[in-house]
Design a protein around this motif. Structure first.
Motif, mmCIF file in Angstrom:
data_model
loop_
_atom_site.group_PDB
_atom_site.id
_atom_site.type_symbol
_atom_site.label_atom_id
_atom_site.label_comp_id
_atom_site.label_asym_id
_atom_site.label_seq_id
_atom_site.Cartn_x
_atom_site.Cartn_y
_atom_site.Cartn_z
ATOM 1 N N VAL A 183 54.367 19.976 -0.297
ATOM 2 C CA VAL A 183 52.963 20.041 0.091
ATOM 3 C C VAL A 183 52.941 20.472 1.557
ATOM 4 C CG1 VAL A 183 52.040 18.427 -1.614
ATOM 5 C CG2 VAL A 183 52.960 17.543 0.546
ATOM 6 N N PHE A 184 51.804 20.957 1.995
ATOM 7 C CA PHE A 184 51.720 21.546 3.335
ATOM 8 C C PHE A 184 50.519 20.981 4.067
ATOM 9 C CE2 PHE A 184 53.998 24.408 0.596
ATOM 10 C CZ PHE A 184 55.055 24.843 1.371
ATOM 11 N N GLN A 185 50.765 20.476 5.286
ATOM 12 C CA GLN A 185 49.642 19.975 6.083
ATOM 13 C C GLN A 185 49.347 20.937 7.228
ATOM 14 O OE1 GLN A 185 49.942 16.225 8.333
ATOM 15 N NE2 GLN A 185 47.858 15.773 7.637
ATOM 16 N N VAL B 178 45.857 12.208 13.053
ATOM 17 C CA VAL B 178 44.463 12.134 13.495
ATOM 18 C C VAL B 178 43.566 11.902 12.279
ATOM 19 C CG1 VAL B 178 42.557 13.399 14.588
ATOM 20 C CG2 VAL B 178 44.898 13.600 15.486
ATOM 21 N N GLU B 179 42.896 10.751 12.268
ATOM 22 C CA GLU B 179 42.122 10.368 11.077
ATOM 23 C C GLU B 179 40.618 10.399 11.287
ATOM 24 O OE1 GLU B 179 43.734 6.629 9.737
ATOM 25 O OE2 GLU B 179 45.526 7.610 8.901
ATOM 26 N N HIS B 180 40.172 10.423 12.552
ATOM 27 C CA HIS B 180 38.721 10.512 12.745
ATOM 28 C C HIS B 180 38.347 11.288 14.015
ATOM 29 C CE1 HIS B 180 38.961 7.185 15.605
ATOM 30 N NE2 HIS B 180 39.696 6.550 14.708
ATOM 31 N N TYR C 12 41.953 13.725 9.104
ATOM 32 C CA TYR C 12 40.620 14.145 9.562
ATOM 33 C C TYR C 12 40.433 15.655 9.337
ATOM 34 C CZ TYR C 12 36.789 15.276 12.753
ATOM 35 O OH TYR C 12 35.627 15.752 13.291
ATOM 36 N N PHE C 13 41.484 16.418 9.537
ATOM 37 C CA PHE C 13 41.401 17.876 9.337
ATOM 38 C C PHE C 13 41.780 18.241 7.908
ATOM 39 C CE2 PHE C 13 42.457 17.243 13.843
ATOM 40 C CZ PHE C 13 41.309 17.774 14.395
ATOM 41 N N SER C 14 42.889 17.726 7.458
ATOM 42 C CA SER C 14 43.321 17.968 6.081
ATOM 43 C C SER C 14 44.507 17.084 5.739
ATOM 44 C CB SER C 14 43.729 19.440 5.913
ATOM 45 O OG SER C 14 44.340 19.623 4.649
ATOM 46 N N THR D 285 43.520 28.065 -0.491
ATOM 47 C CA THR D 285 42.065 28.022 -0.348
ATOM 48 C C THR D 285 41.676 27.621 1.080
ATOM 49 O OG1 THR D 285 41.955 27.312 -2.642
ATOM 50 C CG2 THR D 285 39.957 27.016 -1.325
ATOM 51 N N PHE D 286 42.351 26.585 1.590
ATOM 52 C CA PHE D 286 42.072 26.113 2.957
ATOM 53 C C PHE D 286 42.287 27.237 3.969
ATOM 54 C CE2 PHE D 286 42.871 23.972 6.963
ATOM 55 C CZ PHE D 286 42.029 22.878 6.943
ATOM 56 N N LEU D 287 43.382 27.980 3.796
ATOM 57 C CA LEU D 287 43.696 29.062 4.738
ATOM 58 C C LEU D 287 42.690 30.198 4.651
ATOM 59 C CD1 LEU D 287 47.585 29.298 4.395
ATOM 60 C CD2 LEU D 287 46.294 28.449 6.362
#
Ligand code: C2E
Ligand code: MG
Ligand code: MG
Ligand code: MG
Length: 284
Positions: free
Chosen positions: A43-45, A239-241, A260-262, A272-274
């Protein structure tokens, strides 16, 4: 009587220990089989530029899709893989798979950033690490500049002199290096200056308490200042918020990753995100 109790105690604890040991053995064997059966997935963050909210890069994170147990996280199998030596074939698989995906996204014109791959202590100890990694990249049709390796303070401080040599070889070939979980390990500032690293990733345990916690505010400020004074990039993890992102932006932290971002995304979801986000180079 005491002997009797001792025996009982022995009988009482032994099954637990045996159960743990055999669970680990069972896991090690099924992990070996998992590699052959294609049960590992990446998976990719996304890593975001905090100023522009563009995607600066992605981090590859391994998952074990177990047919019965479902998704198993790396915390449950990476140390096992490390002890058993399986981390070597797993690490190679991760690199090949990450390279294959990057090529796909490049071909589709949706990705121009870097993919970061985590290295394990055992991988890092191999003296032929740099040549093997570069050969694999070449095989996968990627340029060294498409890639970033994440190492920890513990890994580089185990044999600092050798780490300088290996990292220098990688960096001279064009690969970027970041120090993961920065602040949780032991590292010497003198060596930090000598390691040819490009960025520090602030561990999420320091990001957690932002912006309310005074200590976390001081520590993140200090790491950002340290990175800047050494000419390094700085990435905040976990980073969550919005409050955390705002504080980090204010103190000059350039990049951030976190839910928070993904969350980490499977390749289709990342595609899709990219497509929706704008993409830029991580280290212009
Ligand atoms: P890491 O490299 O520090 O990766 C960041 C971890 O934080 C990932 O956990 C990610 O899913 C998680 N995370 C990201 N954003 C957030 C957030 O906002 N909140 C919280 N609570 N967590 C967040 P994951 O995927 O479970 O990986 C754990 C660790 O396993 C990684 O830590 C890395 O050290 C190791 N790992 C993962 N993939 C590989 C691999 O391919 N090879 C090796 N050697 N190690 C790997
Ligand atoms: Mg990492
Ligand atoms: Mg890590
Ligand atoms: Mg980390």
């Amino acid at each position: 009587r005491a002997k009797q109790e001792g025996k009982n105690r022995y009988r009482f604890f032994a099954p637990e220990i045996n159960a743990q040991a055999s669970e680990r053995l069972f896991m090690a064997n099924s992990l070996r089989a998992a590699l052959d059966r294609d049960e590992l997935k990446l998976v990719f963050q996304p890593c975001m530029d905090l100023a522009t909210l563009e995607v600066a890069g992605v981090e590859a994170l391994v998952r074990w899709e177990h047919p019965q147990k479902g998704t198993i996280l790396p915390s449950r199998f990476i140390s096992l893989a490390e002890e058993s030596g399986l981390i070597e074939p797993i690490g190679e698989w991760v690199l090949r798979e990450a390279a294959r995906r990057v090529r796909e996204w490049k071909n589709a014109g949706i990705f121009a950033g870097r993919v970061a791959v985590n290295l394990s202590p055992r991988q890092f100890r191999r003296s032929d690490l740099a040549s093997r990694l570069l050969a694999m990249l070449d095989e996968a049709g990627l340029a060294p500049s498409d890639l970033e390796f994440e190492v920890t303070e513990g890994m580089v401080m185990e044999h600092p002199e050798r780490a300088v040599v290996v990292l220098t070889e990688l960096v001279e070939a064009g690969v970027s290096i970041s120090i993961d979980d920065f602040g949780t390990g032991y590292s010497s500032l003198a060596y930090l200056k000598r390691f040819p690293v490009h960025s520090l990733k602030i561990d999420r345990s320091f990001v957690n308490g932002l912006p309310a916690d005074r200590n976390d505010r001081s520590l993140t400020r200090a790491v950002v200042a340290l990175a800047k004074s050494l000419g390094l990039s700085v990435v905040a993890e976990g980073v969550e918020h919005a409050g955390q992102a705002d504080f980090l932006r204010q103190i000059g932290c350039e990049f951030a990753q976190g839910h928070y971002f993904s969350r980490p995304l499977d390749p289709a979801a990342l595609g899709t995100f990219l497509r929706e986000a704008r993409v830029q180079e991580a280290h212009p």
